[in-house]
Design a protein around this motif. Structure first.
Motif, PDB file in Angstrom:
ATOM      1  N   HIS A 142       0.865  -1.192   0.000  1.00  0.00           N
ATOM      2  CA  HIS A 142       0.000   0.000   0.000  1.00  0.00           C
ATOM      3  C   HIS A 142       0.897   1.236   0.000  1.00  0.00           C
ATOM      4  O   HIS A 142       2.143   1.130   0.041  1.00  0.00           O
TER       5      HIS A 142
ATOM      6  N   TYR B 219       1.725   3.628   2.126  1.00  0.00           N
ATOM      7  CA  TYR B 219       2.713   3.838   3.175  1.00  0.00           C
ATOM      8  C   TYR B 219       3.838   2.810   3.073  1.00  0.00           C
ATOM      9  O   TYR B 219       5.016   3.128   3.274  1.00  0.00           O
TER      10      TYR B 219
ATOM     11  N   MET C 299       6.206   3.872   0.486  1.00  0.00           N
ATOM     12  CA  MET C 299       7.048   4.961   0.970  1.00  0.00           C
ATOM     13  C   MET C 299       8.201   4.414   1.827  1.00  0.00           C
ATOM     14  O   MET C 299       9.358   4.818   1.671  1.00  0.00           O
ATOM     15  N   ARG C 300       7.854   3.496   2.715  1.00  0.00           N
ATOM     16  CA  ARG C 300       8.878   2.918   3.588  1.00  0.00           C
ATOM     17  C   ARG C 300       9.909   2.115   2.787  1.00  0.00           C
ATOM     18  O   ARG C 300      11.105   2.175   3.041  1.00  0.00           O
TER      19      ARG C 300
ATOM     20  N   ARG D 168      12.376  10.097   0.925  1.00  0.00           N
ATOM     21  CA  ARG D 168      11.071   9.829   1.566  1.00  0.00           C
ATOM     22  C   ARG D 168      10.022  10.491   0.695  1.00  0.00           C
ATOM     23  O   ARG D 168       9.957  11.723   0.624  1.00  0.00           O
TER      24      ARG D 168
ATOM     25  N   GLY E 145       6.846  12.078  -0.367  1.00  0.00           N
ATOM     26  CA  GLY E 145       5.723  12.735   0.302  1.00  0.00           C
ATOM     27  C   GLY E 145       4.423  12.187  -0.234  1.00  0.00           C
ATOM     28  O   GLY E 145       4.384  11.620  -1.339  1.00  0.00           O
ATOM     29  N   PRO E 146       3.324  12.384   0.498  1.00  0.00           N
ATOM     30  CA  PRO E 146       2.040  11.812   0.068  1.00  0.00           C
ATOM     31  C   PRO E 146       1.605  12.295  -1.309  1.00  0.00           C
ATOM     32  O   PRO E 146       1.154  11.498  -2.134  1.00  0.00           O
ATOM     33  N   GLY E 147       1.744  13.574  -1.553  1.00  0.00           N
ATOM     34  CA  GLY E 147       1.314  14.134  -2.844  1.00  0.00           C
ATOM     35  C   GLY E 147       2.119  13.550  -3.977  1.00  0.00           C
ATOM     36  O   GLY E 147       1.575  13.118  -5.003  1.00  0.00           O
ATOM     37  N   THR E 148       3.426  13.543  -3.804  1.00  0.00           N
ATOM     38  CA  THR E 148       4.304  13.009  -4.843  1.00  0.00           C
ATOM     39  C   THR E 148       4.027  11.524  -5.060  1.00  0.00           C
ATOM     40  O   THR E 148       3.953  11.050  -6.197  1.00  0.00           O
TER      41      THR E 148
ATOM     42  N   TYR F 135       1.274   9.655  -4.439  1.00  0.00           N
ATOM     43  CA  TYR F 135       0.014   9.292  -5.093  1.00  0.00           C
ATOM     44  C   TYR F 135      -0.105   9.885  -6.489  1.00  0.00           C
ATOM     45  O   TYR F 135      -0.779   9.323  -7.357  1.00  0.00           O
ATOM     46  N   SER F 136       0.553  10.966  -6.708  1.00  0.00           N
ATOM     47  CA  SER F 136       0.586  11.510  -8.061  1.00  0.00           C
ATOM     48  C   SER F 136       1.308  10.530  -8.984  1.00  0.00           C
ATOM     49  O   SER F 136       0.852  10.239 -10.096  1.00  0.00           O
ATOM     50  N   SER F 137       2.422   9.979  -8.501  1.00  0.00           N
ATOM     51  CA  SER F 137       3.187   9.021  -9.308  1.00  0.00           C
ATOM     52  C   SER F 137       2.409   7.721  -9.473  1.00  0.00           C
ATOM     53  O   SER F 137       2.402   7.133 -10.557  1.00  0.00           O
ATOM     54  N   ILE F 138       1.762   7.300  -8.384  1.00  0.00           N
ATOM     55  CA  ILE F 138       0.970   6.063  -8.466  1.00  0.00           C
ATOM     56  C   ILE F 138      -0.124   6.201  -9.516  1.00  0.00           C
ATOM     57  O   ILE F 138      -0.351   5.296 -10.337  1.00  0.00           O
TER      58      ILE F 138
END
Lengths: 509, 116
Positions: B26, B28, B31-32, B43, B45-48, B50-53
């Protein structure tokens, strides 16, 4: 609380992105917040989040941009304005409310500013000394009589005769004229030859809302220097004056000057200090200076003609007072080509007077040819009249004697006020110097300027003498200082005083 | 076609693909994993992230998995992501491209270490 803050910051993202991944993003935040505790790690978390927002928010908007562009382009194919709906859903009620409140605030602010602007009468800085000379033939020729068409009519006047003043300055000159009526001058200023002085009826003062920055200052200085070198009639003085201005600039003397009017006044003072020529001046106009002469417009010319003829060529009175004293009240020196017949007729009306009083208290100037014609009635032989605007030519001699004229040897009294300007000062100064008149009233305004106007930019111009007139009477003329009366009385009392002088003189005979 | 370009493959996208090589993860988790595989240097970031996803999903390089095999009972329902065959192919070719670059760099003695 942190989660709420981040949730609020997430509003920066486009709504479609939020809808798609908002919950995932918040979950990720929760996970990190749970795992990253302690000051350092929490600080790092927030730095990461802020940096991420800074990078990803613009990218998300860019991501949606192609769609918008495409949609607009499609709509515009029909040649009609398009309206693109970005959001799918309807706005939230709170968004509508805050938008409404914001709109009301903006509209209220605008309306307050607009209403304030309505009460503000800009004191157009047509730098006193500057406008004096440049409007020699402008609307002042109309005697400042209130007229809705004054300004336009004034434009036309520059078309007549041998104007030494570029019509490009006329609009600003007109502005000063209307201003003149609104702001009576302070007579105390007339003793300050190197400062801005009230022009005509007006202390034009400096404009407060007229900022100049370093770039414009530098531009004006260098343009002034270039114009001086190119046009000033005395090249050596031009060089000296230019060097002085550039030295002042190098010393940073202008750095603290932030207002256009102040800057123009300072440049004028420094040019005059160096050149000792009171006819040099830099002018500032808050109103944009027109790029091309306005006076050459035939329509304006025609309107001027109509106006001036309708107003009896500004001859307000031509009558015989008790004791056979002729009284001529002339509120301008109108253009000779239009008003010669009227002028001659008016002079004939006082031809049999034993003495003549010429009232120039409301006369703000006009056509030097008219000055010469009227002066011609006061001599029985051609007399040289100094005009700072003209090279010495045949035009500088009166047309005396005038056939049938009986005024050549009669006592003449000229009434002056601090409003008396320009051509009216020309008339007063020369007749005083020729000892042909007694001036009664106040010191005149000092509007002698003979400079030809050169536009520097939208707000600045420079007046540069381009002629070498000969002044046989004195080293200086009435520039800036005005013409001193022989008998100093308040303008309002001048007529009575002149009548008494005339009566006394006539009784002696 | 994804609206955001994947040629050249952005660093974040490559790291995500790489993170998904071994297992479905998932957001997170990704990210880890990226943080681990870069020794903590990156690391996302959330925006980066999910934008990439989203871009990778549109390019069909990854896909969503509803119930991953290793999902723990009782944990929040999350979207898991899995590498598609196209994604696996792309991450391999990108890794080889980088390996080629490394060889060049080493041949020029910019980098030290064993021959790759």
């Amino acid at each position: 609380m942190f989660e709420n803050i981040y949730a609020w910051l997430m509003r920066l993202y486009p709504s479609r992105f939020r809808e798609e991944y908002g919950e995932e993003i918040l979950q990720l935040f929760r996970d990190r917040a749970r795992d990253e505790k302690g000051f350092y790690r929490r600080l790092r978390l927030w730095l990461d989040l802020v940096a991420d927002l800074a990078i990803s928010v613009p990218r998300e908007y860019y991501y949606f941009e192609p769609e918008l562009i495409g949609a607009s382009a499609d709509q515009r194919l029909g040649g009609l304005p398009s309206f693109v709906v970005i959001e799918g859903g309807s706005p939230r009620p709170e968004a509508l409310l805050s938008g409404g409140v914001l709109t009301m605030l903006v509209l209220s602010t605008c309306s307050i500013f607009l209403s304030q602007a309505g009460h503000y009468t800009p004191r157009r800085t047509f730098n006193a000394a500057s406008s004096q000379g440049h409007r020699y033939r402008d609307s002042s020729a109309l005697g400042g009589q209130p007229s809705p068409s004054d300004s336009e009519v004034g434009n036309g006047t520059s078309q007549f005769g041998r104007s030494v003043v570029s019509g490009r300055a006329l609009r600003a000159g007109e502005a000063s004229n209307s201003e003149a009526e609104a702001f009576p001058p302070d007579s105390s200023e007339s003793s300050q030859p190197q400062t801005q002085r009230p022009e005509g009826a007006g202390n034009l003062g400096m404009t407060s809302a007229s900022k100049v920055d370093a770039t414009e200052r530098s531009h004006v200085i260098h343009a002034a220097v270039a114009n001086l070198k190119q046009y000033y009639v005395y090249p050596e003085i031009a060089q000296k004056t230019s060097d002085a201005l550039l030295a002042h600039e190098k010393n940073g003397d202008y750095d603290a000057v932030k207002e256009g009017g102040e800057f123009a006044a300072l440049l004028t003072k420094q040019m005059r200090d160096t050149s000792q020529d009171m006819h040099l001046d830099v002018l500032y106009s808050q109103e944009p200076l027109p790029e091309h002469p306005l006076g050459a417009i035939p329509e304006n010319l025609e309107r001027y003609r109509e106006y001036i003829e309708h107003n009896n060529c500004t001859f307000e009175k031509a009558e015989i007072l008790p004791h056979n004293i002729g009284y001529l009240k002339l509120n301008s020196f109108p253009d000779l080509s239009v008003c010669e017949a009227t002028a001659r007729a008016e002079m004939n009306r006082v031809n049999d007077a034993a003495a003549i009083i010429v009232d120039l208290r409301e006369n703000r100037g006009g056509d030097p040819d008219m000055v010469m014609l009227l002066a011609s009635y006061l001599f029985d032989h051609p007399e040289y009249m100094y005009n700072p605007r003209e090279n010495t030519t045949q035009q500088c001699w009166t047309r005396s004697p005038i056939p049938g004229n009986k005024l050549a040897d009669k006592p003449v009294y000229i009434l002056t006020s601090r409003l008396t300007s320009s051509a009216a000062e020309h008339f007063s100064y020369d007749l005083k110097m020729l000892k042909r008149t007694t001036l009664v009233g106040e010191t005149t305004s000092g509007a002698a300027h003979s400079g030809v106007f050169h536009r520097i930019d939208e707000h600045f111009g420079i007046g540069i003498p381009e002629t070498k007139p000969i002044n046989p009477f004195s080293k200086s003329d009435w520039a800036v200082v005005g013409v001193e009366p022989d008998m100093k009385v308040n303008a309002a009392d001048a007529l009575d005083a002149a009548i008494k002088l005339a009566q006394a003189k006539l009784q002696k005979k | 076609m994804p609206k955001q370009k994947l040629n050249p493959l952005p660093s974040a996208a490559f790291q995500i693909l790489l993170a998904l090589v071994d297992e479905d993860l998932h957001g997170y988790g990704i990210m880890r994993q990226v943080e681990d595989q870069t020794d903590g240097r990156t690391r996302l970031g959330p925006g980066t992230l999910y934008s990439s996803i989203r871009t990778l999903l549109e390019a069909k390089l990854i896909e969503e998995v509803d119930v991953p095999t290793d999902a723990r009972p009782g944990s929040e329902r999350r979207r898991y992501y899995r590498l598609t065959s196209a994604g696996r192919k792309l991450v391999r070719s990108e890794a080889e491209r980088i390996a080629d670059l490394l060889r060049v760099a080493r041949s020029k003695r910019i980098l030290r270490g064993a021959h790759v």
